[in-house]
Design an enzyme around this catalytic site. Structure first.
Site, PDB file in Angstrom:
ATOM      1  CG  ASP A  19      -2.050  -1.010   1.103  1.00 38.55           C
ATOM      2  OD1 ASP A  19      -2.442  -1.339  -0.031  1.00 38.55           O
ATOM      3  OD2 ASP A  19      -2.519  -1.492   2.151  1.00 38.55           O
ATOM      4  CB  ILE A  20       3.667   2.463   2.027  1.00 40.35           C
ATOM      5  CG1 ILE A  20       2.856   2.575   3.324  1.00 40.35           C
ATOM      6  CG2 ILE A  20       4.732   3.546   1.955  1.00 40.35           C
ATOM      7  CD1 ILE A  20       3.668   2.531   4.577  1.00 40.35           C
ATOM      8  CB  SER A  78      -4.354   6.523   1.648  1.00 39.73           C
ATOM      9  OG  SER A  78      -3.897   5.952   0.436  1.00 39.73           O
ATOM     10  CE1 TYR A 127      -8.499  -4.378   7.626  1.00 42.10           C
ATOM     11  CE2 TYR A 127      -8.507  -5.284   5.407  1.00 42.10           C
ATOM     12  CZ  TYR A 127      -8.635  -5.448   6.776  1.00 42.10           C
ATOM     13  OH  TYR A 127      -8.918  -6.692   7.284  1.00 42.10           O
ATOM     14  CB  ILE A 187      22.656   0.491  13.312  1.00 38.66           C
ATOM     15  CG1 ILE A 187      22.357   0.772  14.785  1.00 38.66           C
ATOM     16  CG2 ILE A 187      24.076  -0.013  13.134  1.00 38.66           C
ATOM     17  CD1 ILE A 187      22.514  -0.438  15.696  1.00 38.66           C
ATOM     18  CG  PHE A 222      -2.523   2.413  -3.418  1.00 35.58           C
ATOM     19  CD1 PHE A 222      -3.212   2.680  -4.583  1.00 35.58           C
ATOM     20  CD2 PHE A 222      -2.408   1.095  -3.004  1.00 35.58           C
ATOM     21  CE1 PHE A 222      -3.782   1.652  -5.326  1.00 35.58           C
ATOM     22  CE2 PHE A 222      -2.979   0.063  -3.729  1.00 35.58           C
ATOM     23  CZ  PHE A 222      -3.670   0.345  -4.902  1.00 35.58           C
ATOM     24  N   GLY A 223       0.443   4.981  -1.243  1.00 38.95           N
ATOM     25  CA  GLY A 223       0.937   6.034  -0.359  1.00 38.95           C
ATOM     26  C   GLY A 223       0.001   6.271   0.811  1.00 38.95           C
ATOM     27  N   GLY A 234      -8.424   2.071   0.183  1.00 43.83           N
ATOM     28  CA  GLY A 234      -9.489   1.198  -0.295  1.00 43.83           C
ATOM     29  C   GLY A 234     -10.437   0.834   0.823  1.00 43.83           C
ATOM     30  CE1 TYR A 285      -3.013  -1.377   7.280  1.00 48.40           C
ATOM     31  CE2 TYR A 285      -4.138  -0.209   5.514  1.00 48.40           C
ATOM     32  CZ  TYR A 285      -3.521  -1.350   5.989  1.00 48.40           C
ATOM     33  OH  TYR A 285      -3.420  -2.456   5.188  1.00 48.40           O
ATOM     34  CG  ASP A 287      20.984   8.636  15.723  1.00 41.42           C
ATOM     35  OD1 ASP A 287      21.179   7.529  15.221  1.00 41.42           O
ATOM     36  OD2 ASP A 287      21.130   9.705  15.094  1.00 41.42           O
TER      37      ASP A 287
END
Length: 648
Positions: A312-313, A321, A400, A606, A316-317, A398, A402, A466
């Site tokens: 989705d990311i 969304s 769903y 990291i 679509f983004g 769509g 989030y 960090d």
């Protein structure tokens, strides 16, 4: 006098902007317009069908941002110059995809690269146009007429189609259609059996099949709207906000952090630091954090369903969304709101009002307490109620919804929450009772003629921790059973801690649930007064990983979901777990590929990656709309402070 007033106003405005500027600020509406104008003035404007697919800040060098922050906190008057503010732009024209870097200070396109790989991006305009194609397509109109349906009650929705080993030369979608006919819950009434293949560059239907007719699920009982008369009143959290927002910087209790927004990730948390009352300074915890990718494969291998394996990311983004938050439903009465800005297909500014809310939460939980009865003649009781700060957005992709939370606690903990709600994706069937089913329907009968299909949700988070500085290590504090021999005790066993520091990326790749362990990000260069390495602990949720076969094409694209935890060496270009170009990607870019280099990660800068997973077997209570299903994780201090910060 008027000229003097205007000059003074402009001067004060400049000073104010400078005071709230942050190098990681998202692009403003003015800057998005500037990007559009600069591209339109370049040779790119002559390309046919020029469209903007991605516009965001070009990530500054981390070292430059940290220097800027350090100079700002030590002495704001002697702050060093800000890193260059640039935009990273993906435009498509003449059949080519151009990756641009635009310097917003000099108004120059300083880089222009033609991308020729996999995973071509879409715009919402293209998705909208594709959704309308079936309504004028003769074969589809005949299929609707054959089913005795009214074309004016049909809604069509474009779906990305993944990759299954084929050589890809065109951008494509499949369009699935639904029948409203007395229901506003569009996804609950699929017109089963029809598959429509769309060439997006031509914007034509190039393949059409109508394999079978299934009974249309009924409209009755599908309404998801809350009945009128039910109160949305706010029964708690009516206190004043308790925090301050300056530009994109948020200050609350012992926390300070930056909130951003972009079309892909949506909400982004940056430069989060917590105040240490003993050391009398803010100490760094998180440089950058956001959802990196989702993977939502449906478990139906049939012709009409096999391709429904969404990222989705990348496809679509979450920012695209993002919905406008509803006061007293999505956020309590004491919330404050931030708008989100992004670029549309023509490069124009698109605004999401109230894209993010921030509020103080009194949950009714106990932050800490104790009752002491062993002091002669006294009963000593003390404690503190839990008070937190929540930063929230909601993305509706769509069917769903989030609900994404970042929750900051006075104890130094960051709790990251994921709520899944919305409506199920269902298929039409002839069955009206479970006793009739004699085959694998790949889901649950949730209503007459309605099967909700089994599926997964994997949300992978990018967490550039960090901890008290850049150079960190990943430590697995494993709990091992030991025999109690030779200690003069009737006990026969106990567990002890064996710490293992990951040397390379391969050492840090983990499937959870196989053995008990605390997972720590520590700074080996910083110790408490008692000699313990300062750190933060990843407190994980349920150990859910993908059950798909390794050679299944959707799994190849999202191979990183076989492990819940990864740790990589920091690289500012490595932010999207499924690769930057996700649509129809081949799995040749992304987290699993980067980690194959097996770079050194001990005492290095990291990045921690953690996947929140759900195996979703639908139940009748999930229909016609789902109660929210919750998951998440925590980042908690582990020898970071000298003692409990709640008592300081």
């Amino acid at each position: 006098m008027t000229v003097l007033f205007i000059a003074l106003f402009l001067l004060l405005q400049c000073c104010f902007i400078a005071s709230v500027y942050h190098p990681l600020d998202p692009l403003s509406s003015t800057e998005i317009n500037k990007v559009r104008l600069l591209v339109q003035k370049s040779y790119l404007a002559k390309l046919p069908n020029l469209t903007f697919h991605y516009v965001d800040i070009e990530e500054p060098e981390k070292a430059d941002v940290l220097k800027w922050l350090s100079s700002s906190s030590s002495n704001p008057k002697s702050r060093i110059s800000t890193p260059p503010h640039r935009a990273y732009v993906v435009v498509r024209g003449g059949g080519d995809t151009h990756e641009l870097v635009v310097d917003l200070g000099t108004n120059i396109i300083i880089s222009d690269h033609v991308y020729t790989g996999n995973g071509y991006p879409f715009t919402f305009n293209e998705l909208f146009k594709a959704s309308k194609l079936p309504l004028t397509y003769p074969k589809f109109k005949k299929s609707i007429s054959t089913r005795g349906l009214n074309l004016s009650e049909v809604s069509c929705i474009p779906f990305t189609i993944g990759w299954y080993g084929e050589h890809i030369t065109r951008r494509a979608l499949k369009v699935e259609c639904f029948y409203r006919g007395g229901s506003v819950n569009v996804f609950t009434r699929p017109i089963e059996g029809i598959t429509i293949f769309v060439d997006v560059d031509l914007m034509n239907i190039t393949m059409y099949t109508d394999r079978f007719i299934a009974p249309l699920p009924k409209a009755e009982g599908t309404d998801f709207q809350i009945p009128k008369g039910k109160s949305h009143s706010d029964h708690c959290n009516k206190t004043s906000s308790g925090f301050s927002i300056e530009g994109h910087k948020v200050k609350w209790e012992n926390w300070v952090f930056h909130v951003g927004f972009n079309a892909r990730a949506g909400m982004v948390i940056s430069t989060a630091s917590v105040f240490d009352a003993i050391k009398k300074k803010f100490r760094s915890v998180l440089y950058r954090g956001h959802v990196s990718e989702t993977f939502v494969p449906y478990m139906d291998p049939t012709n009409e369903w096999y391709f429904r394996t969404f990222m989705d990311i990348g496809e679509f983004g979450f920012g695209r969304s993002a919905v406008t938050l509803q006061p007293l439903i999505d956020c309590p009465g004491n919330a404050e709101y931030l708008d989100g800005f992004m670029a549309g297909a023509a490069g124009e500014v698109q605004k999401v009002p109230r894209a993010i809310c921030i509020f103080e939460r009194y949950s009714g939980d106990v932050a800490m307490r104790h009752t002491e009865i062993n002091v002669p003649g006294k009963l000593i009781r003390s404690g503190q109620q839990e008070k937190t700060l929540v930063v929230r957005m909601v993305a509706t992709v769509g069917n769903y919804d989030y609900v994404l939370d970042w929750e900051f606690k006075q104890s130094g903990t960051i709790k990251v929450g994921v709520g899944l709600t919305g409506v199920l994706e269902v298929k039409a069937t002839s069955y009206t009772n479970a006793d009739q089913i004699t085959e694998n329907v790949h889901g649950t009968l949730v209503s007459e003629n309605t099967v909700a299909v089994n599926h997964d949700h994997f949300l992978t988070y990018y967490l550039d921790l960090d901890v008290d500085g850049n150079d960190n290590s990943f430590v697995k504090a494993k709990m091992k059973t030991s025999r109690a021999n030779g200690v003069g005790s009737p006990r026969k066993s106990y567990w002890t801690v064996v710490k293992e520091t990951a040397k390379t990326e391969a050492d840090a790749r983990l499937r959870l649930g196989l053995e008990p362990a605390d997972l720590l990000i520590v700074n080996p260069n910083r110790k408490t007064r008692l000699g313990n390495q300062v750190g933060y602990r990843l407190v994980t949720g349920q150990p859910v990983t993908s059950l798909l076969a390794d050679d299944d094409y959707p799994q190849i694209r999202a191979s990183y979901t076989k492990y819940q935890v990864w740790v990589t060496a920091y690289n500012k270009s490595e932010r999207w777990a499924g690769g930057f170009y996700a649509d129809r990607s081949h799995g040749d870019d992304g987290l699993a590929v980067w980690s194959k280099r097996d770079r050194a990660i001990e005492n290095k800068d990291i990045v921690l990656w953690y996947t929140v997973g759900f195996h979703h077997i639908p139940y009748q209570e999930d229909f016609p709309a789902m109660p929210t299903l919750h998951g998440g994780f925590e980042l908690s201090p582990a020898n970071f402070f000298e003692s409990n910060p709640l008592l300081k």
